[in-house]
Design an enzyme around this catalytic site. Sequence first.
Site, PDB file in Angstrom:
ATOM      1  CE  LYS A  73      -2.090  -1.148   3.803  1.00 52.12           C
ATOM      2  NZ  LYS A  73      -1.420  -2.423   4.110  1.00 52.12           N
ATOM      3  NE  ARG A 133      -4.409   1.480  11.558  1.00 48.81           N
ATOM      4  CZ  ARG A 133      -3.414   0.881  10.944  1.00 48.81           C
ATOM      5  NH1 ARG A 133      -3.511  -0.380  10.602  1.00 48.81           N
ATOM      6  NH2 ARG A 133      -2.314   1.534  10.673  1.00 48.81           N
ATOM      7  NE  ARG A 178       9.927  -4.723   4.339  1.00 47.43           N
ATOM      8  CZ  ARG A 178       8.689  -4.250   4.398  1.00 47.43           C
ATOM      9  NH1 ARG A 178       8.212  -3.513   3.416  1.00 47.43           N
ATOM     10  NH2 ARG A 178       7.906  -4.538   5.420  1.00 47.43           N
ATOM     11  NE  ARG A 236       9.115  -1.311   8.074  1.00 48.80           N
ATOM     12  CZ  ARG A 236       8.028  -1.176   7.311  1.00 48.80           C
ATOM     13  NH1 ARG A 236       8.135  -0.697   6.101  1.00 48.80           N
ATOM     14  NH2 ARG A 236       6.854  -1.533   7.759  1.00 48.80           N
ATOM     15  NE  ARG A 280       2.571  -4.122  11.168  1.00 44.32           N
ATOM     16  CZ  ARG A 280       3.095  -3.792   9.996  1.00 44.32           C
ATOM     17  NH1 ARG A 280       4.180  -4.378   9.545  1.00 44.32           N
ATOM     18  NH2 ARG A 280       2.527  -2.856   9.265  1.00 44.32           N
TER      19      ARG A 280
END
Length: 194
Positions: free
Chosen positions: A14, A88, A127, A139, A150
Amino acid sequence: MANIILLGPPGAGKGTQAKRLVDERAMVQLSTGDMLREAKTSGTEMGKRVAEVMDKGQLVTDDIVIGLIAEKLSHPAAGGFIFDGFPRTLPQADALADLLASHGQSLDAVIELVVDDAALMGRIVRRAEEMMAKGQPVRRDDTPEVFELRLREFYKNTAPLIGYYWAKKDLRQIDGMADMDTVAAEIAKVLDKA
């Protein structure tokens, strides 16, 4: 001008697609995470509320997030708005419709990036490996454990929006597993019809 929501689980792309739309169509990306960080350091009354909640380690309430969105909508965007990470929940979806209406605007499309969860997990792991190989920091949320949490949170709270917007005939589904250029081209087709 088009107002859209990019919908999909974490890691679906996104943010990547939103950045392309900002560059190519002069749209404004409204990312709740970015807005909260910006508000926290702004010194405004809303910013002080955000800082107080975040400094206590609490979740920011819907009324604060909706207030931040309302502030952004008061500054028209030539290309329209991209809602990234908002709404959300179903109550937030209703609040967004009310906010847009109060500014004489509407939602033109909800674009769901349809992805495969196992493949997404692979993306996250790759990643993180690529970042480490480059000597860059990984991250905090790019671990399989955090990503799984998540993902569960997405299915619990946000996935009901898929049915909500499908029932309103606003939902457009795009294969989020395709390469970035193909996904961008499919999003462009949706926007060109909006």
